[in-house]
Design a protein around this motif. Sequence first.
Motif, mmCIF file in Angstrom:
data_model
loop_
_atom_site.group_PDB
_atom_site.id
_atom_site.type_symbol
_atom_site.label_atom_id
_atom_site.label_comp_id
_atom_site.label_asym_id
_atom_site.label_seq_id
_atom_site.Cartn_x
_atom_site.Cartn_y
_atom_site.Cartn_z
ATOM 1 N N VAL A 31 0.921 -0.985 -0.020
ATOM 2 C CA VAL A 31 0.061 0.261 0.411
ATOM 3 C C VAL A 31 1.115 1.369 -0.123
ATOM 4 C CG1 VAL A 31 -1.615 1.261 1.648
ATOM 5 C CG2 VAL A 31 -1.913 -1.070 0.643
ATOM 6 N N ALA A 32 1.634 0.785 0.805
ATOM 7 C CA ALA A 32 2.532 2.437 0.706
ATOM 8 C C ALA A 32 3.652 2.755 -0.434
ATOM 9 C CB ALA A 32 3.815 2.010 1.724
ATOM 10 N N LEU A 33 4.365 1.771 -0.938
ATOM 11 C CA LEU A 33 4.601 2.316 -2.568
ATOM 12 C C LEU A 33 3.429 1.947 -3.357
ATOM 13 C CD1 LEU A 33 7.113 1.165 -4.171
ATOM 14 C CD2 LEU A 33 6.149 -0.598 -4.760
ATOM 15 N N ILE A 34 2.247 1.868 -3.466
ATOM 16 C CA ILE A 34 1.313 2.518 -4.657
ATOM 17 C C ILE A 34 0.941 3.319 -4.356
ATOM 18 C CG2 ILE A 34 -0.621 1.760 -5.407
ATOM 19 C CD1 ILE A 34 0.102 -1.009 -5.003
ATOM 20 N N SER A 35 0.527 4.122 -2.770
ATOM 21 C CA SER A 35 0.176 5.779 -2.772
ATOM 22 C C SER A 35 1.290 6.353 -2.580
ATOM 23 C CB SER A 35 -0.395 4.982 -1.478
ATOM 24 O OG SER A 35 0.578 5.012 -0.166
ATOM 25 N N ASN A 36 1.570 6.057 -1.810
ATOM 26 C CA ASN A 36 3.286 7.084 -1.740
ATOM 27 C C ASN A 36 3.895 7.149 -3.253
ATOM 28 O OD1 ASN A 36 2.938 6.882 0.964
ATOM 29 N ND2 ASN A 36 4.495 6.195 1.374
ATOM 30 N N GLY A 37 3.891 6.339 -4.443
ATOM 31 C CA GLY A 37 4.275 6.978 -5.572
ATOM 32 C C GLY A 37 3.219 7.230 -5.999
ATOM 33 N N ALA A 38 1.570 7.730 -6.353
ATOM 34 C CA ALA A 38 1.163 8.477 -6.888
ATOM 35 C C ALA A 38 0.806 9.879 -6.335
ATOM 36 C CB ALA A 38 -0.088 8.047 -6.477
ATOM 37 N N GLY A 47 -8.130 6.272 -7.342
ATOM 38 C CA GLY A 47 -7.805 5.098 -7.154
ATOM 39 C C GLY A 47 -6.071 4.394 -6.765
ATOM 40 N N HIS A 48 -5.478 4.930 -6.645
ATOM 41 C CA HIS A 48 -4.342 4.597 -5.977
ATOM 42 C C HIS A 48 -3.668 5.391 -4.874
ATOM 43 C CE1 HIS A 48 -3.330 5.065 -10.400
ATOM 44 N NE2 HIS A 48 -3.753 6.050 -10.819
ATOM 45 N N HIS A 49 -4.926 5.351 -4.324
ATOM 46 C CA HIS A 49 -4.379 5.672 -3.149
ATOM 47 C C HIS A 49 -5.555 5.451 -1.658
ATOM 48 C CE1 HIS A 49 -6.946 9.928 -2.496
ATOM 49 N NE2 HIS A 49 -6.046 9.642 -3.863
ATOM 50 N N ASP A 50 -7.062 5.841 -2.302
ATOM 51 C CA ASP A 50 -7.629 5.537 -1.438
ATOM 52 C C ASP A 50 -8.972 3.617 -1.907
ATOM 53 O OD1 ASP A 50 -10.865 5.609 -0.367
ATOM 54 O OD2 ASP A 50 -10.972 8.160 -1.281
ATOM 55 N N LYS A 51 -8.605 3.382 -0.962
ATOM 56 C CA LYS A 51 -9.175 1.657 -1.193
ATOM 57 C C LYS A 51 -10.723 1.763 -1.459
ATOM 58 C CE LYS A 51 -9.514 -2.791 0.756
ATOM 59 N NZ LYS A 51 -9.055 -3.938 1.654
ATOM 60 N N ASP A 52 -11.480 2.400 -0.456
ATOM 61 C CA ASP A 52 -12.854 2.416 -1.122
ATOM 62 C C ASP A 52 -12.929 3.187 -2.450
ATOM 63 O OD1 ASP A 52 -13.652 1.567 1.336
ATOM 64 O OD2 ASP A 52 -13.211 3.403 2.554
ATOM 65 N N ALA A 53 -12.084 3.613 -2.558
ATOM 66 C CA ALA A 53 -12.393 4.739 -3.597
ATOM 67 C C ALA A 53 -12.213 3.354 -5.488
ATOM 68 C CB ALA A 53 -11.857 6.346 -4.214
ATOM 69 N N ALA A 54 -11.088 2.925 -5.111
ATOM 70 C CA ALA A 54 -10.406 2.131 -6.122
ATOM 71 C C ALA A 54 -11.890 0.767 -6.348
ATOM 72 C CB ALA A 54 -9.770 1.248 -5.776
ATOM 73 N N PHE A 63 -4.254 0.466 -7.058
ATOM 74 C CA PHE A 63 -3.477 0.131 -8.348
ATOM 75 C C PHE A 63 -2.191 1.108 -8.745
ATOM 76 C CE2 PHE A 63 -7.320 1.630 -9.436
ATOM 77 C CZ PHE A 63 -7.033 2.295 -10.846
ATOM 78 N N MET A 64 -1.202 0.792 -8.658
ATOM 79 C CA MET A 64 0.098 1.077 -8.812
ATOM 80 C C MET A 64 -0.301 2.254 -10.315
ATOM 81 S SD MET A 64 3.932 -0.072 -9.383
ATOM 82 C CE MET A 64 3.884 -0.287 -7.693
ATOM 83 N N ASN A 65 -0.183 3.614 -10.702
ATOM 84 C CA ASN A 65 -0.310 3.975 -11.411
ATOM 85 C C ASN A 65 1.324 3.870 -11.876
ATOM 86 O OD1 ASN A 65 2.130 5.164 -10.574
ATOM 87 N ND2 ASN A 65 1.191 7.719 -10.736
ATOM 88 N N PRO A 97 -3.157 -4.815 -13.765
ATOM 89 C CA PRO A 97 -2.671 -3.735 -12.717
ATOM 90 C C PRO A 97 -1.478 -4.718 -11.717
ATOM 91 C CG PRO A 97 -5.053 -4.662 -12.493
ATOM 92 C CD PRO A 97 -4.070 -4.874 -13.467
ATOM 93 N N ASN A 98 -0.768 -3.505 -10.567
ATOM 94 C CA ASN A 98 -0.297 -3.994 -9.190
ATOM 95 C C ASN A 98 -1.107 -4.000 -8.329
ATOM 96 O OD1 ASN A 98 2.450 -5.478 -10.135
ATOM 97 N ND2 ASN A 98 3.283 -3.502 -10.027
ATOM 98 N N TYR A 99 -1.648 -4.454 -7.109
ATOM 99 C CA TYR A 99 -2.152 -4.084 -5.993
ATOM 100 C C TYR A 99 -1.273 -4.797 -5.199
ATOM 101 C CZ TYR A 99 -6.290 -4.718 -9.473
ATOM 102 O OH TYR A 99 -7.159 -4.649 -10.444
ATOM 103 N N PRO A 100 -1.857 -4.290 -4.268
ATOM 104 C CA PRO A 100 -1.257 -4.735 -2.724
ATOM 105 C C PRO A 100 -1.407 -6.014 -2.538
ATOM 106 C CG PRO A 100 -2.384 -2.599 -2.460
ATOM 107 C CD PRO A 100 -2.252 -3.613 -3.412
ATOM 108 N N GLY A 101 0.089 -5.968 -2.056
ATOM 109 C CA GLY A 101 0.079 -7.942 -1.672
ATOM 110 C C GLY A 101 0.639 -9.141 -3.065
ATOM 111 N N ASP A 102 0.864 -8.014 -3.793
ATOM 112 C CA ASP A 102 1.876 -8.637 -5.266
ATOM 113 C C ASP A 102 3.162 -8.923 -4.794
ATOM 114 O OD1 ASP A 102 -0.586 -9.770 -6.353
ATOM 115 O OD2 ASP A 102 -0.567 -7.501 -7.695
#
Length: 143
Positions: A31-38, A47-54, A63-65, A97-102
Amino acid sequence: MQTKNVQNKTMQFNDVKVGDKLPEQAIAITVALISNGALATRDFFPGHHDKDAAIELGSPHIFMNILTTNGLVQAFVERWSGPESVFKNIDIKLGMPNYPGDTMTFMGEVTATDPQNRTVEVGLAGKNQYGMHVTGTVQLVLP
């Protein structure tokens, strides 16, 4: 033949041959890699930092940008080529896509060299459990 850069020295053009493999690299997708990267790339798409919105968008998680992927591609190639290599072009295409846990595993190979310009082309791919996340080429100049 496998070329490896284990001492963080820059590869020399004359030491590189077409067909040389880059060492594979596995990257834990968090989650940190995806959201901080975005956020670092000023991509505020929910969709890159808010799970509910995604999830509302039909995605199982954030998901990763592409800009984060682009940075990971550059880091993968530079880990092999070294700090004095000069990137001329990065041409990538996103797939799954890349998701957290992948875990995304990068692999690459030298596909072309140009002695006149000391340019090396690397073909690469980053694969996760769903298939190819990214494919493409990188052109760089080596001393």
